[in-house]
Motif scaffolding. Structure first.
Motif, PDB file in Angstrom:
ATOM      1  N   VAL A 133      31.390  -1.652   6.475  1.00 43.20           N
ATOM      2  CA  VAL A 133      30.623  -1.846   5.243  1.00 43.20           C
ATOM      3  C   VAL A 133      31.326  -2.794   4.268  1.00 43.20           C
ATOM      4  O   VAL A 133      30.684  -3.572   3.578  1.00 43.20           O
ATOM      5  CB  VAL A 133      30.364  -0.479   4.556  1.00 43.20           C
ATOM      6  CG1 VAL A 133      29.657  -0.656   3.217  1.00 43.20           C
ATOM      7  CG2 VAL A 133      29.561   0.434   5.479  1.00 43.20           C
ATOM      8  N   ASP A 136      25.351  -4.257   3.663  1.00 46.15           N
ATOM      9  CA  ASP A 136      24.526  -3.508   4.603  1.00 46.15           C
ATOM     10  C   ASP A 136      24.026  -4.517   5.622  1.00 46.15           C
ATOM     11  O   ASP A 136      23.034  -5.222   5.394  1.00 46.15           O
ATOM     12  CB  ASP A 136      23.365  -2.843   3.884  1.00 46.15           C
ATOM     13  CG  ASP A 136      22.497  -2.011   4.824  1.00 46.15           C
ATOM     14  OD1 ASP A 136      22.823  -1.948   6.033  1.00 46.15           O
ATOM     15  OD2 ASP A 136      21.506  -1.430   4.363  1.00 46.15           O
ATOM     16  N   THR A 188      24.493   3.397   3.508  1.00 45.45           N
ATOM     17  CA  THR A 188      25.011   2.428   4.487  1.00 45.45           C
ATOM     18  C   THR A 188      26.188   3.014   5.250  1.00 45.45           C
ATOM     19  O   THR A 188      26.324   2.804   6.471  1.00 45.45           O
ATOM     20  CB  THR A 188      25.436   1.131   3.775  1.00 45.45           C
ATOM     21  OG1 THR A 188      24.325   0.636   3.012  1.00 45.45           O
ATOM     22  CG2 THR A 188      25.854   0.072   4.779  1.00 45.45           C
ATOM     23  N   LYS A 244      24.823   5.376   7.738  1.00 46.94           N
ATOM     24  CA  LYS A 244      24.196   4.628   8.829  1.00 46.94           C
ATOM     25  C   LYS A 244      25.230   4.093   9.813  1.00 46.94           C
ATOM     26  O   LYS A 244      24.928   3.838  10.984  1.00 46.94           O
ATOM     27  CB  LYS A 244      23.383   3.474   8.241  1.00 46.94           C
ATOM     28  CG  LYS A 244      22.498   2.767   9.246  1.00 46.94           C
ATOM     29  CD  LYS A 244      21.469   1.885   8.547  1.00 46.94           C
ATOM     30  CE  LYS A 244      22.132   0.760   7.787  1.00 46.94           C
ATOM     31  NZ  LYS A 244      21.124  -0.173   7.208  1.00 46.94           N
TER      32      LYS A 244
END
Length: 453
Positions: free
Chosen positions: A33, A57, A99, A102
């Protein structure tokens, strides 16, 4: 362990926000990230170092950030940890967190970072509990008490007593298990002296418990009186806003209105109640019933009387109902001529305050009366105290076992029975510190924490 992430700053607008990541894969998740300006990856950063860069992202730029890396075991949780500091906007903060999730992190549960610190031996259970006390401290005294616990004061005291009990158990076991060896017989008088010393040391942890609890949790306080004596006006005066409706019509307050206020060092959980009197109004009668229930549940009653007129039959009924409660009498409307009979008030109340809730005068005297009622100025909060009901329950149980062992010795009972009681006390102390505690207890402790801590 799995890698967790959460926002560790309040869910509100601010200058900065901090998203914390912890676990075996924390550094790799941060690398997916965060991109540093220097090009250096998080995986190549040493512990206790920072890098300036940007959170992305995928290919979408999110925000300018600072990444701080902590390497296991030298981190708060004892695991690899990374913290991303970004601008304190609600959307951007949550977007960076999403993010991270994810890219391999999981959502942290309430108190999970501190729970991992406990599991990894960075904190004992009493220290972990003190973390939330520090966060929720409302004044200097609460903070000082919480910091004392955070430094391990309760743990050290418990371990000192535990050491004394273990020594006693070792002496008893050696004497009982190896009678043929040349081992000195356990002297009951010496053992009795050691148990009494253990009891006194442990008892110090609970002596000031109620005062500490009052500082942390506040005092359940009911403002009571007959209709139109100024209860709601006083409630609004202490709250600093108009929370209760104030009119000249008797019986305006039907339900309980609640607010938390701080008077000096004491937090009061105030309840403004319906005026207590006999009434034919069905709704008002329900309110009166609720008010009487609040009196029974309260730790402090502020009884309000109208100083501009003599006591009524309803006043006398109220006085009789609350005479065994911890009470402060407030003679309201001191801005006009006082005609209330002081003799009766003086007879039933040790603490009497004259004030005008309408003019907002006399609150300082009420504050002094509240502080005096709980004698907080006499307590030294630099000393160690039990921080919560869990700790107090463990200590009370250990004290009961030690007291029973003392009684058994004094009554000349067999040392086998004394040994069982001492061992039971030792188990409660291990539960106190978290050295021997069930998963259910641990889960309950950390469920009270905020997410991100």
């Amino acid at each position: 362990m799995n890698t967790i992430a959460a926002i560790s700053t309040p869910n509100a607008l601010g200058g900065i926000a901090v998203i914390r990541i912890s676990g075996d894969n924390a550094i790799n998740v941060a690398d997916k990230v965060f991109r540093s300006v220097s090009g250096k990856k998080a995986a190549d950063m040493a512990g206790y170092t920072c890098a300036y860069g940007t959170a992305y992202d995928g290919g979408e730029r999110l925000d300018d950030c600072i990444l701080t890396v902590f390497r296991a075991p030298h981190s708060y949780t004892g695991e690899d940890t990374a913290e991303i500091s970004c601008h304190g906007g609600l959307y951007v903060t949550k977007r960076i967190l999403r993010t991270l999730l994810k890219n391999g992190a999981e959502t942290a549960q309430a108190g999970e970072f501190t729970k991992r610190a406990f599991i990894n031996g960075k904190l004992d259970l009493t220290q972990a509990e003190a973390v939330m006390d520090i966060i929720s401290a409302k004044g200097q005294r609460e903070l000082k008490m919480a910091e004392n616990l955070r430094e391990g004061a309760a743990f050290k005291k418990a371990k000192e007593v535990s050491g004394m009990l273990i020594k006693a158990l070792a002496d008893l076991a050696a004497w009982a298990d190896y009678p043929e060896e040349d081992i000195p017989e356990v002297d009951p008088d010496t053992l009795l002296k050691e148990l009494r010393a253990s009891y006194n040391m442990l008892n110090q942890l609970v002596m000031n418990y109620d005062s500490g609890r009052i500082l942390r949790e506040g005092v359940a306080t009911a403002i009571v009186g007959r209709p139109n004596v100024g209860k709601s006006t006083l409630f609004n005066c202490l709250s600093g806003c108009e929370r209760s409706i104030v009119t000249d019509i008797a019986g305006t307050t039907r339900d309980v209105v609640e607010e938390t206020v701080k008077l000096g060092d004491v937090v009061l959980r105030l309840s403004d109640t319906a005026g207590i009197r006999d009434t034919d109004d069905v709704i008002e009668e329900i309110g009166v019933g609720i008010a009487q229930k609040k009196i029974d549940e309260s730790e402090l009653v502020i009884a309000v009387f109208d100083g501009s007129c003599p006591l009524t039959e309803d006043d006398l009924i109220l006085i009789n109902k609350i005479k065994n409660k911890k009470c402060i009498a407030v003679v309201n409307k001191s801005d006009v001529e006082i005609t209330l009979e002081n003799k009766i008030i003086n007879q039933y109340f040790k603490q009497i305050v004259y004030l005008s809730a309408k003019e907002n005068t006399g609150v300082e005297q009420l504050t002094a009366a509240v502080e005096d009622e709980f004698r907080l100025n006499e307590i030294n909060f630099d000393t160690t105290v039990a921080a919560n009901e869990r700790q107090k329950s463990c200590i009370d149980s250990a004290l009961e076992c030690i007291q029973n062992a003392i009684s058994a010795l004094e009554n000349g009972e067999f040392l086998d029975a004394v040994t069982v009681l001492i061992d039971e006390a030792e188990q409660y102390l291990l539960e106190l510190t978290g050295e021997k505690v069930t998963d259910a207890v641990v889960d309950e402790v950390f469920s009270r924490f905020c997410v991100g801590k």
